[in-house]
Design an enzyme around this catalytic site. Structure first.
Site, short mmCIF file in Angstrom:
data_model
loop_
_atom_site.label_atom_id
_atom_site.label_comp_id
_atom_site.label_asym_id
_atom_site.label_seq_id
_atom_site.Cartn_x
_atom_site.Cartn_y
_atom_site.Cartn_z
N GLN A 104 51.52 42.29 11.48
CA GLN A 104 51.99 41.04 12.08
C GLN A 104 51.99 39.95 11.01
O GLN A 104 50.95 39.66 10.41
CB GLN A 104 51.14 40.59 13.26
CG GLN A 104 51.87 39.44 13.99
CD GLN A 104 51.05 38.76 15.05
OE1 GLN A 104 50.02 38.20 14.75
NE2 GLN A 104 51.52 38.79 16.28
N TYR A 190 52.46 28.90 17.10
CA TYR A 190 52.47 28.92 15.64
C TYR A 190 53.85 28.49 15.11
O TYR A 190 54.71 28.05 15.86
CB TYR A 190 52.04 30.30 15.14
CG TYR A 190 50.61 30.60 15.57
CD1 TYR A 190 49.55 29.80 15.10
CD2 TYR A 190 50.32 31.61 16.47
CE1 TYR A 190 48.25 30.03 15.52
CE2 TYR A 190 49.01 31.84 16.90
CZ TYR A 190 47.99 31.05 16.42
OH TYR A 190 46.70 31.26 16.85
N ARG A 238 57.36 38.82 18.28
CA ARG A 238 56.51 38.46 19.40
C ARG A 238 56.87 37.07 19.91
O ARG A 238 56.89 36.11 19.15
CB ARG A 238 55.02 38.51 19.01
CG ARG A 238 54.13 38.49 20.27
CD ARG A 238 52.67 38.70 19.97
NE ARG A 238 52.04 39.41 21.08
CZ ARG A 238 50.77 39.24 21.45
NH1 ARG A 238 49.98 38.40 20.80
NH2 ARG A 238 50.26 39.93 22.45
N GLY A 327 44.97 44.24 24.87
CA GLY A 327 44.24 43.53 23.83
C GLY A 327 42.74 43.71 23.92
O GLY A 327 42.15 44.54 23.22
N ARG A 328 42.08 42.92 24.77
CA ARG A 328 40.62 42.95 24.86
C ARG A 328 40.07 44.36 25.11
O ARG A 328 39.04 44.72 24.53
CB ARG A 328 40.15 41.99 25.94
CG ARG A 328 40.48 40.52 25.62
CD ARG A 328 40.04 39.59 26.76
NE ARG A 328 40.51 38.22 26.56
CZ ARG A 328 41.66 37.75 26.98
NH1 ARG A 328 42.49 38.55 27.65
NH2 ARG A 328 42.01 36.50 26.76
#
Length: 373
Positions: A104, A190, A238, A327-328
């Site tokens: 990424q 971002y 993404r 994810g988590r």
């Protein structure tokens, strides 16, 4: 085999030249364990990713493309020879375990602090501070902590073109480091997101104002990544249409992000990775929006956002998702793929070890067999 017995999560999928053995993605997650002082990926990180190589696809934690792209302490870069070498250690380890991994690529823009940038001011589409947004810094005596993001300055057009070149170079560096492809972080507030979303972009030149102008930077960076990797299918993007994270929000997200999806379809990128808002009271992403994204974009679609195995299977079977990112659960379950296959319980992660530190909370979570013993 009876179709009723086919598990959607464990069907293979072709992504360019890659055959993914299942539909389970390990998404990018910042862990802040890069070696200092050079922000280099290291053997500990290689072990962490290799433990999770059973995923159909791994996307690395955000790796910043140039010095001004850094926004958090101890995150890895991909713009120096030693950083490329460090990432090669990681990709080799993942490939030895039979996995597939994309890098990424990350430029945080205004979500940084002068202490992370050698005293320089962060940059953005516009001179708008992300007020109330904190970033992770080393702090006094290397004691980590979170501080308000610094006030940014607006990028000049020549500087924007230079950042596009930095993305192109970063993609080449990623291929040199042995990655199977790259993912552009254009979500979560971002830099690319700071151009896309209307409330973060006050420019009046060719990179601001109209929707076409606000999508220009995304378009140019995506094409640069295709050039850098040499293959449209080695590029993923993404996006986070509804997250409102880190101060970015769009006045008409469905119109904006359907236009973005159509633009990325024209370019031919390999996948689009949708980050759904997943916090309490987060805005809901309507099913109609997901179906509209499927109609707008013909490539592989990944969704992430508090998915369970059951929800993931339903999403894939319904046809609006091809892959689901967890994810988590991947933090505390290195064998998540096997646990999802068996319907086994998932171990919880420890919040206090998410950012910074060593092996504790990174590589010491046991697999199912170890936990049972």
């Amino acid at each position: 085999m009876n179709n009723a017995n086919v598990d959607p999560l464990f069907q293979p999928l072709q992504l360019g030249e890659l055959t993914l053995p299942n539909r389970i993605v390990m998404p990018p997650m910042t862990r802040s364990r890069a070696s200092q002082p050079g922000d280099e990926a290291n053997p500990l990180m290689a072990e962490y990713y290799a433990q999770r190589a059973g995923a159909g696809l791994i996307v690395s934690e955000g790796t910043y493309i140039a010095p001004l792209g850094k926004g958090y302490a101890w995150t890895p870069g991909i713009h120096t020879p030693s950083q490329i070498d460090g990432w090669r250690t990681v990709t080799n380890a993942v490939h030895r375990k039979g996995g597939r991994i994309f890098a990424q690529l990350w430029h945080v823009g205004r979500l940084s602090h002068t202490s992370l940038l050698g005293g320089r001011q962060p940059v953005s589409s516009s001179p708008l501070q992300a007020k109330g947004v904190n970033v992770f810094i080393a702090g006094e005596g290397d004691a980590p902590g979170f501080v308000q993001a610094s006030e940014p300055r607006a990028l000049g057009v020549d500087e924007i073109r230079e950042i596009v070149n930095q993305y192109r170079t970063a993609a080449r560096n990623a291929m040199q480091a042995g990655f199977d492809g790259v993912e552009l972080h254009a979500a979560n507030g971002y830099l690319v997101n700071q151009f896309i979303d209307s409330n973060a972009n006050t420019r009046t030149d060719q990179y601001g104002g109209s929707l076409d102008n606000r999508l220009r930077f995304l378009d140019e960076v995506a094409r640069a990544l295709v050039e850098g990797t040499g293959d449209t299918r080695r590029v993923g993007i993404r996006l986070a249409p509804l997250t409102t994270l880190n101060g970015c929000e769009d006045a008409d997200p469905q119109t904006t992000y359907l236009a973005a999806a159509r633009r990325l379809d024209e370019i031919g990128v390999g996948y689009v990775h949708i980050a759904e808002a997943d916090w309490d009271d987060a805005p809901h992403m309507p099913l109609e929006f997901k179906r509209a994204l499927r109609a707008a974009y013909s490539g592989v679609l990944i969704y992430a956002g508090k998915y369970t195995g059951e929800r993931a299977r339903d999403a894939i079977a319904s046809g609006w998702a091809d892959l689901i990112a967890f994810g988590r659960p991947f933090v505390a379950n290195p064998d998540l793929v096997q646990r999802l296959r068996l319907g086994a319980p998932l171990a919880p992660h420890h919040r206090e070890t998410l950012f910074g530190g060593g092996a504790k909370g990174l590589t010491d979570y046991p697999a199912l067999e170890e936990a049972a013993s």
